[in-house]
Design a protein around this motif. Structure first.
Motif, mmCIF file in Angstrom:
data_model
loop_
_atom_site.group_PDB
_atom_site.id
_atom_site.type_symbol
_atom_site.label_atom_id
_atom_site.label_comp_id
_atom_site.label_asym_id
_atom_site.label_seq_id
_atom_site.Cartn_x
_atom_site.Cartn_y
_atom_site.Cartn_z
ATOM 1 N N GLU B 97 42.208 41.311 -15.263
ATOM 2 C CA GLU B 97 41.531 41.194 -14.296
ATOM 3 C C GLU B 97 40.336 42.615 -13.538
ATOM 4 N N PRO B 98 40.787 43.611 -13.569
ATOM 5 C CA PRO B 98 40.264 44.945 -12.988
ATOM 6 C C PRO B 98 38.823 44.633 -14.314
ATOM 7 N N ARG B 99 38.750 44.415 -15.011
ATOM 8 C CA ARG B 99 38.256 44.864 -16.142
ATOM 9 C C ARG B 99 36.766 43.823 -16.232
ATOM 10 N N LEU B 100 37.452 41.964 -15.081
ATOM 11 C CA LEU B 100 35.917 41.651 -15.312
ATOM 12 C C LEU B 100 35.330 41.930 -15.074
ATOM 13 N N VAL B 101 35.077 42.973 -13.477
ATOM 14 C CA VAL B 101 33.908 43.454 -13.355
ATOM 15 C C VAL B 101 32.692 44.228 -14.509
ATOM 16 N N ALA B 102 33.271 44.710 -15.304
ATOM 17 C CA ALA B 102 32.857 45.516 -16.346
ATOM 18 C C ALA B 102 32.108 44.911 -16.900
ATOM 19 N N PHE B 103 33.011 43.579 -17.629
ATOM 20 C CA PHE B 103 32.295 42.938 -18.329
ATOM 21 C C PHE B 103 30.883 41.564 -17.484
ATOM 22 N N ALA B 104 31.954 41.258 -16.870
ATOM 23 C CA ALA B 104 30.337 40.372 -16.100
ATOM 24 C C ALA B 104 29.263 41.346 -15.891
ATOM 25 N N ALA B 105 29.344 42.381 -15.497
ATOM 26 C CA ALA B 105 28.291 43.575 -15.265
ATOM 27 C C ALA B 105 27.441 43.320 -16.812
ATOM 28 N N ARG B 106 27.906 43.701 -17.956
ATOM 29 C CA ARG B 106 28.099 43.533 -19.492
ATOM 30 C C ARG B 106 26.985 42.062 -19.876
ATOM 31 N N GLY B 107 27.337 41.446 -18.544
ATOM 32 C CA GLY B 107 26.234 39.567 -19.126
ATOM 33 C C GLY B 107 27.639 39.160 -20.293
ATOM 34 N N PHE B 108 28.630 39.680 -20.399
ATOM 35 C CA PHE B 108 29.838 39.403 -21.341
ATOM 36 C C PHE B 108 30.910 37.804 -20.858
ATOM 37 N N VAL B 131 38.088 37.168 -9.750
ATOM 38 C CA VAL B 131 36.955 37.002 -10.806
ATOM 39 C C VAL B 131 36.132 36.860 -9.876
ATOM 40 N N THR B 132 35.876 37.708 -8.414
ATOM 41 C CA THR B 132 34.455 37.028 -8.086
ATOM 42 C C THR B 132 33.886 38.966 -8.842
ATOM 43 N N TYR B 133 32.349 38.638 -8.852
ATOM 44 C CA TYR B 133 31.840 39.705 -8.712
ATOM 45 C C TYR B 133 30.613 39.477 -8.522
ATOM 46 N N GLU B 134 29.939 39.936 -7.505
ATOM 47 C CA GLU B 134 28.088 39.812 -6.745
ATOM 48 C C GLU B 134 28.024 38.502 -6.272
ATOM 49 N N ASN B 135 29.617 37.840 -5.953
ATOM 50 C CA ASN B 135 29.526 36.066 -5.107
ATOM 51 C C ASN B 135 29.159 35.275 -5.946
ATOM 52 N N LYS B 136 30.143 35.468 -7.974
ATOM 53 C CA LYS B 136 29.656 34.696 -9.182
ATOM 54 C C LYS B 136 30.892 34.897 -9.451
ATOM 55 N N PRO B 137 31.726 33.046 -9.468
ATOM 56 C CA PRO B 137 33.144 33.278 -10.054
ATOM 57 C C PRO B 137 33.069 33.704 -12.158
ATOM 58 N N TYR B 138 33.530 34.384 -12.699
ATOM 59 C CA TYR B 138 34.181 34.706 -14.192
ATOM 60 C C TYR B 138 33.709 34.446 -14.924
ATOM 61 N N ALA B 139 35.513 34.665 -14.037
ATOM 62 C CA ALA B 139 37.052 33.865 -14.851
ATOM 63 C C ALA B 139 37.608 32.706 -14.188
ATOM 64 N N MET B 140 38.844 32.660 -14.551
ATOM 65 C CA MET B 140 39.953 31.591 -14.037
ATOM 66 C C MET B 140 40.942 32.565 -14.102
ATOM 67 N N PRO B 141 41.663 32.771 -12.768
ATOM 68 C CA PRO B 141 42.802 33.488 -13.095
ATOM 69 C C PRO B 141 43.780 32.841 -13.064
ATOM 70 N N ARG B 142 45.075 33.479 -14.649
ATOM 71 C CA ARG B 142 46.444 32.062 -14.436
ATOM 72 C C ARG B 142 46.778 32.926 -14.402
ATOM 73 N N TRP B 143 47.007 34.169 -13.997
ATOM 74 C CA TRP B 143 48.367 34.218 -14.122
ATOM 75 C C TRP B 143 48.506 35.290 -12.401
ATOM 76 N N THR B 144 49.481 36.143 -12.166
ATOM 77 C CA THR B 144 49.754 37.580 -11.148
ATOM 78 C C THR B 144 50.602 37.863 -11.274
ATOM 79 N N SER B 145 51.063 38.941 -10.743
ATOM 80 C CA SER B 145 51.933 39.399 -11.549
ATOM 81 C C SER B 145 52.740 40.693 -10.071
ATOM 82 N N THR B 146 53.917 41.144 -10.254
ATOM 83 C CA THR B 146 54.860 42.060 -9.997
ATOM 84 C C THR B 146 55.917 42.502 -10.834
ATOM 85 N N GLN B 147 56.015 43.928 -9.886
ATOM 86 C CA GLN B 147 57.116 45.156 -10.355
ATOM 87 C C GLN B 147 58.429 44.814 -10.203
#
Lengths: 296, 429
Positions: B97-108, B131-147
């Motif tokens: 998830e935190p890499r989504l912005v970088a991938f979305a901005a690169r057009g991937f 999964v939202t970047y500049e008001n657009k959803p770029y992926a679908m979240p599947r899971w979350t996590s905790t420790q």
């Protein structure tokens, strides 16, 4: 006249077929060598913040930025240090092993195969095996402890990580270069040794005055090829240390990979590649001079 | 003349060889005989998608899903290098998830507005925001996590160390844990404490945050490094000390850490709920669970976020890919089938997951309560920055060096100036 033109036709008549056979190799050379090289040169002069937007011209600024980046300068320094240690070491060990296994001693063939075997294992697989061996609680430390020696840090120690990489790369490389030298040793005329022996030359004198001069072309070839191959070492570093600890094993190809695929800075990565090519060309030029001087 | 005939024959033979060579090189991706094959690049354990793929393919006989599983550490560079070359062979891929912005901005990543609409009310809103970047959803979240904190009951009993409380609101402190881990080692434990994802930012982010530090990136565009503050220095000086004292082992990578706890020789293990399944399988360790520790002077903080799945903009089968993605993430049955050992963000699947945990055993019941509390109260997200990829890879290297003995203040300063140089390209955009 007629005979001459017939001979000429025969000579040139095979040209189209010859060209056709050459075509795949020429295409491969153009596509796999020339094109990537030109592309790297082009990319090195351009930049794009995210790696995919249209690039813009930055020219030599790219190189000056890269050459003032402490991280890149560190990787250049480490690569030079690595080269100074690993190349003479591999060549000396290969030469010693080649000379030993060329003797008519029992089990030489088997030993030769065993030393050559690591070449057949992919570098990445070797690296994974060595990663287990080098673990602080791994087999090497287990052995050292049995011998009463304190456990060592190996890949986790800033002072031992580069020597550990030298060991892994040499484990693979020594057997490979040894085969070239054995082939060279087989070509030396035994008469030369007999003549030297008659003149009273001992083992060392024969090695120094017969083996080494007769093997000089093979040694120079191994020197050139080994230097270039060690300049391009990547997989063991990426798998075993990823350039750490503290950048002590950050060889130049690992730095280029990091810039290209972690930082998505294709321009800087291409500039790094161009610098590697320039270094490699300089080494090859110097060493080819040595070859031609050796053959005179 | 003869020469040209020979030439054309040779050329024809060469062409034929090339064609044969190419057809052997075909990966089998794409459409044939009315069947569409989708390639899904991921870094999950084998079997994770077996149930959901079987159910989806049964309901959609014309779509086949082909999994391409790569090691976690190689996923991002693999995807980046292949999509950078506009590779059409990837249809869907897993996005950390935190890499989504970088991938979305690169057009991937393909924007997924239609799936976002379907997900409203069915999928956790927090997860949809990640999964939202500049008001657009770029992926679908599947899971979350905790420790959580796992502990080996037998080793603690042997050292006469009381088990840490499983009360979700009362985590043990790192200071107390360090002392007790040492005691356990004195009584025979080989390792006192192990982090599941040792040297990875994901698991270590809560350390400075617990002491009041920032996640490490701040400022406009979240592009300014903030890793030399007192909380960061203090947190990572402690991190360095546990390895220097031999409480935690050096030279072990994250793939090897769960086995060290499962083998019964480690007193404490900081890990995710997914680790429990592996420990149960080995049956060699009797473990208990407690909330993830905090520093004595600080607050509770836990890692969060997980995997989302995106669609490649270069895919030739986007509609089929969306159909599969909707089933896997929005549909309650599909999301439950994809749960594996992870926490689903599809609301019904999340409830099913918690109920199933609580029904398993008393320990799993405690785990369900800790997960529920941590997700609602102590989660700290990773920075949603275009420079996250650079940030994470540089931080992971710095953490590895600190573990191997580099003093934390100096190494963090070095990382800060490296980051500053690397992030400048985004700041100057």
């Amino acid at each position: 006249m007629t005979t001459r033109s017939a001979a000429k036709r025969r000579r040139w008549g095979d040209l189209p077929v010859a060209l056709t056979f050459l075509l795949p190799a020429a295409l491969a050379a153009a596509l796999l060598r020339l094109w990537p090289m030109l592309r790297a040169l082009w990319d090195s002069l351009r930049s794009t913040p995210l790696g995919v937007e249209p690039t813009h011209w930055v020219g030599l600024d790219q190189f000056s930025r890269l050459l003032s980046d402490p991280q890149f300068l560190n990787s250049l320094k480490i690569t030079v240090l690595f080269g100074i240690v690993v190349n003479p070491l591999q060549i000396l060990v290969s030469l010693a092993l080649a000379t030993l296994f060329n003797e008519r001693i029992r089990g030489a063939g088997l030993m030769r195969t065993l030393v050559f075997l690591p070449v057949a294992i992919p570098q990445s697989v070797s690296a994974v095996i060595w990663a287990v061996a080098f673990r602080p609680d791994g087999p090497i430390n287990g052995l050292l402890q049995r011998l009463g020696i304190a456990p060592q840090g190996f890949l986790t120690s800033p002072n031992q990580a580069l020597p550990s990489i030298v060991l892994v790369v040499s484990w693979i490389g020594v057997g490979y270069w040894m085969m070239f030298l054995i082939a060279g040793l087989k070509e030396i005329d035994p008469v030369l040794y007999e003549a030297a022996a008659l003149d009273g030359a001992g083992r060392w004198a024969r090695f120094r005055h017969v083996t080494v001069p007769q093997l000089s072309r093979q040694i120079t070839f191994v020197l050139v090829a080994d230097t270039i191959s060690n300049l391009l070492v990547f997989a063991p570093v990426n798998i075993l240390t990823n350039g750490g600890p503290n950048g002590r094993t950050d060889l130049i190809m690992n730095d280029v990979f990091d810039r290209a695929y972690n930082q998505a800075d294709i321009g800087a990565a291409a500039a790094g590649t161009v610098i590697v090519v320039v270094i490699a060309l300089a080494i090859v030029l110097v060493q080819f001079r040595l070859i031609s001087r050796g053959s005179d | 003349m003869l020469g040209w005939t020979r030439l054309s024959l040779t050329a024809a033979a060469a062409l034929a060889l090339t064609v044969v060579g190419c057809s052997h090189g075909d990966s089998g991706n794409g459409s044939s005989g009315g069947t569409t094959t989708l390639t899904f690049v991921n870094a999950q354990d084998p079997g994770t998608f077996d149930k959901v793929i079987a159910a989806f393919q049964k309901a959609n006989p014309t779509i086949k899903i082909k999994l391409q599983t790569v090691p976690f550490d190689d996923l991002n560079s693999t995807v980046q290098s292949r999509l950078g070359g506009k590779d059409t062979d990837i249809d869907l891929y897993d996005v950390d998830e935190p890499r989504l912005v970088a991938f979305a901005a690169r057009g991937f990543l393909e924007p997924l507005d239609d799936l976002r609409q379907q997900a409203t009310g069915k999928v956790d809103e927090n997860a949809l925001r990640t999964v939202t970047y500049e008001n657009k959803p770029y992926a679908m979240p599947r899971w979350t996590s905790t420790q959580l904190l796992y502990y080996n009951k037998a080793l603690l009993a042997k050292a006469k160390v009381p088990a840490p409380s499983s009360n979700p609101t009362a985590p043990i402190t790192w200071e107390q844990l360090t002392a007790e881990a040492k005691k356990a080692q004195g009584a025979g434990a080989k390792n006192g404490l192990i982090f599941d994802q040792v040297d990875r930012y994901y698991q270590l982010e809560p350390l400075p945050v617990s002491l009041g530090g920032s996640p490490g990136l701040t400022g406009p565009g979240i592009l300014l490094p903030d890793i030399t503050s007192a909380p960061w220095t203090q947190a990572f000086t402690w991190y360095q000390s546990i390895f220097a004292q031999g409480i935690a082992p050096r030279g072990v990578n994250p793939e090897q850490t769960p086995a060290l706890f499962a083998g019964g020789t480690t007193a404490f293990f900081a890990g995710g709920p997914w680790n429990a399944a592996a420990f149960d399988k080995d049956k060699s360790v009797d473990y208990g669970v407690a909330p993830f520790p905090r520093f004595a002077q600080g607050k509770a903080a836990t890692s969060t976020g997980s995997w989302a799945t995106g669609i490649s903009p270069f895919s030739k089968h986007k509609d089929a890919a969306k159909k599969f993605l909707a089933y896997m993430t929005v549909d309650a049955t599909g999301a439950t089938q994809t749960t594996s050992n992870n926490i689903p963000v599809q609301k019904d699947a999340f409830q099913t997951y918690l109920n199933a945990l609580a029904d398993k055993s008393a320990t799993y019941g405690q785990m369900a309560a800790i997960i529920k509390y941590a997700l609602a109260n102590t989660s700290v997200s990773r920075p949603m920055s275009i420079g996250y990829v650079d940030f994470e890879s540089m931080m992971n290297k710095a953490f590895a060096d600190i573990r191997n003995g580099s003093p934390a203040p100096e190494r963090l300063k070095q990382a800060s100036s490296e980051l500053d140089r690397a992030l400048i390209k985004y700041r100057n955009r």
